[in-house]
Design an enzyme around this catalytic site. Sequence first.
Site, PDB file in Angstrom:
ATOM      1  N   TYR A   7      70.097  47.650  91.377  1.00 20.77           N
ATOM      2  CA  TYR A   7      70.325  48.608  92.464  1.00 20.77           C
ATOM      3  C   TYR A   7      69.023  49.345  92.748  1.00 20.77           C
ATOM      4  O   TYR A   7      68.356  49.825  91.827  1.00 20.77           O
ATOM      5  CB  TYR A   7      71.419  49.614  92.054  1.00 20.77           C
ATOM      6  N   ASP A  66      61.135  49.063  89.646  1.00 17.97           N
ATOM      7  CA  ASP A  66      61.985  50.212  89.939  1.00 17.97           C
ATOM      8  C   ASP A  66      62.351  50.858  88.606  1.00 17.97           C
ATOM      9  O   ASP A  66      63.245  50.393  87.895  1.00 17.97           O
ATOM     10  CB  ASP A  66      63.233  49.745  90.708  1.00 17.97           C
ATOM     11  N   LYS A 116      65.038  60.544  89.174  1.00 17.68           N
ATOM     12  CA  LYS A 116      65.871  61.118  88.103  1.00 17.68           C
ATOM     13  C   LYS A 116      65.105  62.117  87.209  1.00 17.68           C
ATOM     14  O   LYS A 116      64.952  63.264  87.571  1.00 17.68           O
ATOM     15  CB  LYS A 116      66.492  60.019  87.253  1.00 17.68           C
TER      16      LYS A 116
HETATM   17  N1  PLP Z   1      66.830  52.743  91.736  1.00 14.24           N
HETATM   18  C1  PLP Z   1      67.586  52.783  90.638  1.00 14.24           C
HETATM   19  C2  PLP Z   1      67.237  51.910  89.476  1.00 14.24           C
HETATM   20  C3  PLP Z   1      68.685  53.652  90.557  1.00 14.24           C
HETATM   21  O1  PLP Z   1      69.434  53.665  89.452  1.00 14.24           O
HETATM   22  C4  PLP Z   1      68.964  54.480  91.669  1.00 14.24           C
HETATM   23  C5  PLP Z   1      70.104  55.401  91.624  1.00 14.24           C
HETATM   24  O2  PLP Z   1      70.865  55.471  90.715  1.00 14.24           O
HETATM   25  C6  PLP Z   1      68.148  54.391  92.799  1.00 14.24           C
HETATM   26  C7  PLP Z   1      67.082  53.508  92.804  1.00 14.24           C
HETATM   27  C8  PLP Z   1      68.426  55.254  93.990  1.00 14.24           C
HETATM   28  O3  PLP Z   1      68.130  56.580  93.688  1.00 14.24           O
HETATM   29  P1  PLP Z   1      68.805  57.778  94.516  1.00 14.24           P
HETATM   30  O4  PLP Z   1      70.250  57.804  94.140  1.00 14.24           O
HETATM   31  O5  PLP Z   1      68.047  58.986  94.062  1.00 14.24           O
HETATM   32  O6  PLP Z   1      68.596  57.474  95.961  1.00 14.24           O
END
Ligand code: PLP
Length: 437
Positions: free
Chosen positions: A145, A240, A268
């Site tokens: 994700y 990511d 985060k």
């Molecule tokens: N990338 C990863 C690995 C994530 O776990 C998340 C959200 O949980 C995101 C991107 C997206 O972040 P946000 O919810 O701050 O938009």
Amino acid sequence: MLIQKHSRELYRRGIKSLVGSVNSPVRSFKAVNTPMIFSRKGLGAHIWDVDRNKYIDYIMCWGVHILGHAYKPVVCAAIAALKKSSSLGLSCENEIKLAEMIKRNFKSMDKVRFVSTGTEACMTALRLARAFTGRSKIIKFDGCYHGHFDSLLVKSGSGNLTFGLPSGAGVLPAYTRDTISLPFNDIGLFQEAVKKNKHQLACVIVEPVPCNMGVIIPQENFIKEISRITKQENIILIFDEVITGFRLSLSGAQGIFGVTPDLTCLGKIIGGGFPIAAVGGRKQIMDLLAPLGQVYQAGTFSGNPVSVAAGLKTLEYLEVSSGFYDGIEKKTKDLLFLMRSAAETQGIPLTINNAGSVFTVFFTDKSVRSFADTRQVDQQSYARFFSALLQQGVLFPPSAFEACFVSGAHSEPVIERTAQAFKRALGKMRQGCLTAR
Ligand code: PLP
């Protein structure tokens, strides 16, 4: 039985004005067939609902609170910043300090741009990769994700996976035409796809340790091979690390694997509980961003001073606390040992995947190494387990495909209490005392 009267009332009220009574889908508890609870406050390893029930929290705001809820020095830093204005709309020295702190730990990042969410960070990374290479196609992996950005929603994890949603609803085919989604942990298929799309691939984006289809451990050399091939083919490699950054180690998963991506996305933990995220990487790529280059990206709240102050305080703590990561890792291992023993004693098939202080409990006796494997997991058992555990005062994520997080505030007695609650919850499941609600 816990009394959750006020939560039920708020739910009935909430559905009249909020979609599903939530502002992010997984919070609805829909996937675990359980009435949702409304939170009142969090402190340390605990969260309280509006009915004043106290739970040991393993959601920890989806991996944000590595030091626990409302960690005092972080709260004080945020309040001090807030007193000087919640948002100034001009650059502040602390933004430079936070960027310097990130660079010190993530050697792959020459330059950083702060944004407000992980979604924006990944979206910007993609745009940069396409601008730098002049190519359009991207490779991502099934079940990873990267936020709710159109071209990255294809076969994505997190809420999309939890609710079994078609990744295409509302997304124009034009936005996903150039997205290739491949099975994680299959290097053969990756090599084939790179060969087939030679000179057309702008980037490969990957969660180096996927946490959004539950935790999945990369097979030996999978990430290293991806890194070698992308370098060889001049494809931008984007890590990511929105979850794994400052979670698995001070230098994230890349520090552990010894791999240097071209671009990295963080989020985060770097905001100490406030909204902020970052994209950073090689100078030649990052300098394509406006105002130096032609790639446009902007944000009213980007680099927000309260988020930056809380983030700085959090990262400062992590930097100076020797043994912090070993400590949370050991507590996680202790907990998992007790959980596995309880499951074994009660004859309940369980696979627990774990990286550092992150883990996922899968109700299956098979190993879970990919998106396809997660499809075989028994979601109904997870739902019954979730509900039974909640009744025992422990809050796991309300989805079979999310991760649990251990923080610095999860003390040994808290771990012990969790293990006892886990044992009792499995016992209830086994006796078939619970009817799925
Ligand atoms: N990338 C990863 C690995 C994530 O776990 C998340 C959200 O949980 C995101 C991107 C997206 O972040 P946000 O919810 O701050 O938009």
